[in-house]
Design an enzyme around this catalytic site. Structure first.
Site, PDB file in Angstrom:
ATOM      1  N   GLY A  14       0.724  -0.749  -0.016  1.00 18.26           N
ATOM      2  CA  GLY A  14       0.342   0.248  -0.086  1.00 18.26           C
ATOM      3  C   GLY A  14       1.109   1.322  -0.177  1.00 18.26           C
ATOM      4  NE  ARG A  33      -5.281  -3.260  12.422  1.00 11.90           N
ATOM      5  CZ  ARG A  33      -5.148  -4.231  12.250  1.00 11.90           C
ATOM      6  NH1 ARG A  33      -6.140  -5.082  12.456  1.00 11.90           N
ATOM      7  NH2 ARG A  33      -3.677  -4.762  12.242  1.00 11.90           N
ATOM      8  CG  ASN A 102      -2.621 -11.628  -4.245  1.00 15.42           C
ATOM      9  OD1 ASN A 102      -2.354 -11.383  -5.370  1.00 15.42           O
ATOM     10  ND2 ASN A 102      -0.578 -12.283  -3.959  1.00 15.42           N
ATOM     11  CB  SER A 128       1.172  -8.675 -10.781  1.00  9.11           C
ATOM     12  OG  SER A 128       2.918  -9.122 -10.564  1.00  9.11           O
ATOM     13  CE  LYS A 182      -0.870 -10.695  -8.341  1.00  4.89           C
ATOM     14  NZ  LYS A 182      -0.805 -11.080  -7.382  1.00  4.89           N
ATOM     15  CG  HIS A 185       0.903 -13.505 -12.834  1.00  7.00           C
ATOM     16  ND1 HIS A 185       0.805 -13.343 -11.585  1.00  7.00           N
ATOM     17  CD2 HIS A 185       1.006 -12.677 -13.578  1.00  7.00           C
ATOM     18  CE1 HIS A 185       2.061 -12.858 -11.692  1.00  7.00           C
ATOM     19  NE2 HIS A 185       2.205 -12.468 -13.120  1.00  7.00           N
ATOM     20  CG  ASN A 186       0.298 -14.894  -8.218  1.00  9.16           C
ATOM     21  OD1 ASN A 186      -0.389 -14.544  -8.729  1.00  9.16           O
ATOM     22  ND2 ASN A 186       0.594 -15.169  -6.697  1.00  9.16           N
ATOM     23  CD  GLU A 189       5.435 -15.491  -9.561  1.00 10.33           C
ATOM     24  OE1 GLU A 189       4.440 -14.578  -9.409  1.00 10.33           O
ATOM     25  OE2 GLU A 189       5.322 -15.501  -7.885  1.00 10.33           O
ATOM     26  CE1 TYR A 190       2.826 -19.895  -6.361  1.00 11.83           C
ATOM     27  CE2 TYR A 190       2.913 -22.558  -5.067  1.00 11.83           C
ATOM     28  CZ  TYR A 190       2.147 -21.489  -5.108  1.00 11.83           C
ATOM     29  OH  TYR A 190       2.001 -20.472  -4.107  1.00 11.83           O
TER      30      TYR A 190
HETATM   31  P1  NDP Z   1       0.607  -7.222   4.155  1.00  8.25           P
HETATM   32  O1  NDP Z   1      -0.706  -8.463   3.874  1.00  8.25           O
HETATM   33  O2  NDP Z   1       1.368  -7.860   5.702  1.00  8.25           O
HETATM   34  O3  NDP Z   1      -0.790  -6.618   5.279  1.00  8.25           O
HETATM   35  C1  NDP Z   1      -0.659  -5.316   6.637  1.00  8.25           C
HETATM   36  C2  NDP Z   1      -1.644  -4.712   6.621  1.00  8.25           C
HETATM   37  O4  NDP Z   1      -2.874  -4.905   6.114  1.00  8.25           O
HETATM   38  C3  NDP Z   1      -1.709  -3.470   7.623  1.00  8.25           C
HETATM   39  O5  NDP Z   1      -1.795  -2.119   6.671  1.00  8.25           O
HETATM   40  C4  NDP Z   1      -2.697  -3.814   8.448  1.00  8.25           C
HETATM   41  O6  NDP Z   1      -2.751  -2.693   9.258  1.00  8.25           O
HETATM   42  C5  NDP Z   1      -3.757  -4.176   7.203  1.00  8.25           C
HETATM   43  N1  NDP Z   1      -4.572  -4.987   8.004  1.00  8.25           N
HETATM   44  C6  NDP Z   1      -3.795  -6.268   8.902  1.00  8.25           C
HETATM   45  N2  NDP Z   1      -5.435  -6.610   9.115  1.00  8.25           N
HETATM   46  C7  NDP Z   1      -6.323  -5.374   9.285  1.00  8.25           C
HETATM   47  C8  NDP Z   1      -7.296  -4.763   9.859  1.00  8.25           C
HETATM   48  N3  NDP Z   1      -8.758  -6.342  10.543  1.00  8.25           N
HETATM   49  N4  NDP Z   1      -8.489  -4.377   9.513  1.00  8.25           N
HETATM   50  C9  NDP Z   1      -7.681  -2.923   8.982  1.00  8.25           C
HETATM   51  N5  NDP Z   1      -6.182  -3.560   8.728  1.00  8.25           N
HETATM   52  C10 NDP Z   1      -5.959  -4.335   9.067  1.00  8.25           C
HETATM   53  O7  NDP Z   1       0.957  -6.073   3.587  1.00  8.25           O
HETATM   54  P2  NDP Z   1       1.285  -6.329   1.882  1.00  8.25           P
HETATM   55  O8  NDP Z   1       1.800  -4.459   2.171  1.00  8.25           O
HETATM   56  O9  NDP Z   1       2.431  -7.271   2.146  1.00  8.25           O
HETATM   57  O10 NDP Z   1      -0.214  -6.795   1.447  1.00  8.25           O
HETATM   58  C11 NDP Z   1      -1.074  -6.460   0.820  1.00  8.25           C
HETATM   59  C12 NDP Z   1      -1.862  -6.590   0.353  1.00  8.25           C
HETATM   60  O11 NDP Z   1      -1.770  -6.879  -0.785  1.00  8.25           O
HETATM   61  C13 NDP Z   1      -2.297  -8.190   0.871  1.00  8.25           C
HETATM   62  O12 NDP Z   1      -3.431  -8.272   0.007  1.00  8.25           O
HETATM   63  C14 NDP Z   1      -0.794  -9.260  -0.221  1.00  8.25           C
HETATM   64  O13 NDP Z   1      -1.190 -10.809  -0.508  1.00  8.25           O
HETATM   65  C15 NDP Z   1      -1.177  -8.289  -1.506  1.00  8.25           C
HETATM   66  N6  NDP Z   1      -0.222  -8.775  -2.341  1.00  8.25           N
HETATM   67  C16 NDP Z   1       1.177  -8.776  -2.017  1.00  8.25           C
HETATM   68  C17 NDP Z   1       2.259  -8.547  -2.604  1.00  8.25           C
HETATM   69  C18 NDP Z   1       3.716  -8.634  -2.052  1.00  8.25           C
HETATM   70  O14 NDP Z   1       4.702  -8.852  -3.073  1.00  8.25           O
HETATM   71  N7  NDP Z   1       3.708  -8.163  -0.284  1.00  8.25           N
HETATM   72  C19 NDP Z   1       2.525  -8.587  -4.053  1.00  8.25           C
HETATM   73  C20 NDP Z   1       1.045  -8.377  -4.592  1.00  8.25           C
HETATM   74  C21 NDP Z   1      -0.100  -8.461  -3.391  1.00  8.25           C
HETATM   75  P3  NDP Z   1      -1.484  -2.365  10.313  1.00  8.25           P
HETATM   76  O15 NDP Z   1      -0.243  -1.435   9.958  1.00  8.25           O
HETATM   77  O16 NDP Z   1      -2.641  -1.505  11.549  1.00  8.25           O
HETATM   78  O17 NDP Z   1      -1.039  -4.152  10.766  1.00  8.25           O
END
Ligand code: NDP
Length: 473
Positions: A14, A33, A102, A128, A182, A185-186, A189-190
Site C-alpha cells: 500500500g 489502521r 491477493n 503483480s 491474478k 498468473h501466480n 509463475e509457480y
Molecule cells: P500485509 O498483507 O502484511 O498486510 C498488512 C496490512 O494490513 C497493514 O496495513 C495492516 O494494518 C493491515 N491490516 C491487517 N489486518 C487488518 C484489519 N483487521 N483491519 C485493518 N487493517 C488491517 O501487507 P502487504 O503490503 O504485504 O500486502 C497487502 C496486500 O497485497 C495483501 O493482500 C497481499 O496479499 C497483497 N500483495 C502483496 C504482495 C507482496 O509482494 N507483498 C504482492 C501482491 C499483492 P496495521 O499496520 O494496522 O497492522
C-alpha cells in the site's frame, strides 16, 4: 484540496502504491489502521508528491473527491472484510472500493454482489510485481464494472508498467475476473519457477555442472527466446556466494519451498472447472514434497540409479529446448483455465490482452508473452496455444530433445515432474486414441456407468455379469 484517490493499508504494498500515485502527480489520501504507518509514510516520502494523511476512516473518506476511489491494500481474507465493513457505510452510491490484495476470486464475487446492492462499485484488482512493482509500475488486473473502469482506468494505467508504450493494465472483466486472472498468473509463475528449478537440477546432477557454471548457462539463455525476469534472477541467485561459508548460496539454503496459497487456489479452481493444469499442479506438489522433511528423511536411503554425469556437450541445449517446450505447455494450460473461468462466469476475457499486460511489471514478464499475444491475435478462439503456428513449430523442433531430457532424468533418478507432465500432456493431446476407452470399459464393468461408442450414437452397457450382450442405456 481533495485527493483523487485514497489508499488504506500502508504496509509495503500500500505504501509503495500510494507513493507511485503521488509521484505521478495524483493527490493521494493515505490511511492505516495503526496511524504510525501513515505518519511514517508522510515523514519519509512526503516530498514525492501530495499526500493527504488521515487518522480516521471518516477523515479519510471526507478527503476524497467524488465519486470516491478508495484502494484497500490490507491482508487478504478476514481483514479485507473488516475494512470493507468499516468503510462501506461511509460511502455513497457511485463510489468505488478497489481491493488490491491477493483475494480469492470467489470472495471478490461475493463482496462485489453485496456492495453492488448498496450502489458501490467493488473492483477486485490483481496487482503483480511485489513491492518494487507497486512502486515503479506493476501489472494491474482490475475486475468490476465497466463503469468503474472508466473512472479508475486512466489512474491505474498511469501508474502501471509500460511496455512499448502500452500500459500493463486493462479492464479484465466483471466482478471476480481480475482476481481470477491474478490467481492463474501466480499459478503460471509457480509452474515457470518449477521448470527452471528442474533445469538447474538436471544441469547440476545429470550434466555435473557447478552453480556458477549453470549461472552462465542461464545468462546465455536470457539472451534468447527464454529471455525473462525469472531466468535473469535465476542466474543471479546461482552466481551468488554465501558470505559466511564461501559456498554457493544455493547450497546453504534449506531446500524446503514455501507457498502462500495462490498456486494451490489455481489448481483447486482448475479441478472445479475440469481443466487439466498438470504443470501448475506438479509445481505446487513439488513445493509440498520439498517441505515434508520427515517423509523425505524416512525415504532418503531408498535405492536409485548411480548418477553418472552425461558427457554430451549438447545437453544444456537439450534442456533449453525441454524448458521452452514445457513452458509453452504450462502457459497453454494456464490460459485454458482463464478461458474456462471466463466461460463459466460470463466474463468475456480477452486472452491476448492478459498476455499483453503481463509483459511488464510482474514476475513472469518475458519476451515470450509477445508470442502469446500474437497467437491470440491470429486466432482469438484457439482452443490451445499449442496449435498456434509458432508454438507448434517450436515444440515440434524441441520434442526430440525434450524426450531425451525426460528419459535422462528418469534414467539418472533426477526428479523432473514439470518436464514429464508437460510432455505427457502434449502426447495426450496429440494422440489418436487414449486409453480412456479402457477406463470407460472398467467403469461400465464395475459400476454400470455406461459408455459411448465410436460408431453409433447413444449410451451403452454390457451385461458383464451375464452373457455379455450389449444393451442400450
Ligand atoms: P500485509 O498483507 O502484511 O498486510 C498488512 C496490512 O494490513 C497493514 O496495513 C495492516 O494494518 C493491515 N491490516 C491487517 N489486518 C487488518 C484489519 N483487521 N483491519 C485493518 N487493517 C488491517 O501487507 P502487504 O503490503 O504485504 O500486502 C497487502 C496486500 O497485497 C495483501 O493482500 C497481499 O496479499 C497483497 N500483495 C502483496 C504482495 C507482496 O509482494 N507483498 C504482492 C501482491 C499483492 P496495521 O499496520 O494496522 O497492522
Amino acid at each position: 484540496q481533495k485527493a483523487r484517490i485514497g489508499v488504506t493499508g500502508l504496509a509495503v504494498m500500500g505504501r509503495n502504491l500510494a507513493r507511485n500515485l503521488a509521484r505521478h502527480g495524483h493527490p493521494v489520501a493515505v490511511h492505516n489502521r495503526t496511524s504510525a504507518r501513515t505518519k511514517a509514510l508522510v515523514e519519509e516520502f512526503g516530498g514525492e508528491g501530495t499526500f493527504l494523511p488521515a487518522e480516521t476512516p471518516e477523515r479519510f473518506v471526507e478527503s476524497l473527491e467524488r465519486p470516491r476511489r478508495l484502494v484497500v491494500m490490507v491482508k487478504a481474507g478476514g481483514p479485507t472484510d473488516a475494512v470493507i465493513d468499516e468503510f462501506a457505510p461511509l460511502l455513497e452510491p457511485g463510489d468505488m472500493i478497489v481491493d488490491g490484495g491477493n483475494a480469492n476470486f470467489a470472495d471478490t464475487r461475493r463482496r462485489e454482489a453485496d456492495l453492488r446492492e448498496r450502489g458501490i462499485h467493488f473492483v477486485g484488482t490483481g496487482i503483480s510485481g511485489g513491492e518494487e512493482g507497486a512502486l515503479h509500475g506493476p501489472s494491474i488486473m482490475p475486475g468490476g464494472s465497466a463503469e468503474s473502469y472508466e473512472a479508475l482506468g486512466p489512474l491505474l494505467e498511469d501508474i502501471s508498467a509500460k511496455v512499448d508504450g502500452t500500459p500493463c493494465c486493462v479492464h479484465v472483466g466483471p466482478d471476480g475476473a481480475g482476481h481470477f486472472v491474478k490467481m492463474v498468473h501466480n499459478g503460471i509463475e509457480y509452474a515457470d519457477m518449477q521448470l527452471i528449478a528442474e533445469s538447474y537440477d538436471l544441469l547440476r546432477h545429470a550434466a555435473g555442472l557447478a552453480p556458477a557454471e549453470i549461472a552462465e548457462v542461464f545468462r546465455t539463455w536470457n539472451t534468447g527466446r527464454l529471455e525473462s525476469y525469472l531466468i535473469e534472477i535465476t542466474a543471479e541467485v546461482l552466481a551468488h556466494t554465501d558470505a559466511s561459508t564461501g559456498r554457493p548460496f544455493v547450497d546453504v539454503v534449506l531446500d524446503q519451498a514455501e507457498q502462500k496459497g495462490t498456486g494451490r487456489w489455481t489448481v483447486q479452481t482448475a479441478l472445479d472447472l475440469g481443466v487439466p493444469v498438470g504443470g501448475i499442479a506438479e509445481a505446487v506438489f513439488a513445493r509440498s514434497v520439498s517441505g515434508h522433511a520427515a517423509l523425505r528423511e524416512a525415504a532418503r536411503g531408498l535405492p536409485g540409479p548411480s548418477r553418472t554425469a552425461v558427457a554430451d556437450s549438447g545437453f544444456a541445449d537439450a534442456v533449453e529446448k525441454a524448458l521452452y517446450a514445457s513452458k509453452i505447455v504450462a502457459y497453454a494450460q494456464g490460459f485454458h483455465e482463464i478461458q474456462a473461468g471466463s466461460a463459466e462466469y460470463g466474463w468475456n476475457i480477452d486472452l491476448g490482452a492478459m498476455a499483453t499486460i503481463w509483459r511488464g511489471g510482474c514476475i513472469i514478464r518475458a519476451r515470450f508473452l509477445d508470442r502469446i499475444r500474437a497467437a491470440y491475435e491470429a486466432d482469438p478462439e484457439t482452443p490451445t496455444l499449442l496449435t498456434d503456428d509458432h508454438f507448434a513449430e517450436a515444440v515440434g523442433d524441441a520434442q526430440d530433445a525434450w524426450r531425451e531430457v525426460v528419459a535422462t532424468a528418469a534414467r539418472l533418478g533426477v526428479p523432473a515432474p514439470g518436464f514429464s507432465t508437460a510432455l505427457a500432456y502434449y502426447d495426450s493431446l496429440r494422440a489418436d486414441r487414449l486409453p480412456a476407452a479402457l477406463t470407460q470399459g472398467q467403469r461400465d464393468f464395475f459400476g454400470a456407468h455406461t459408455y459411448r461408442r465410436t460408431d453409433r450414437d447413444g449410451s451403452f452397457h454390457t451385461l458383464w455379469g451375464g452373457d455379455r450382450t450389449e444393451v442400450g442405456a
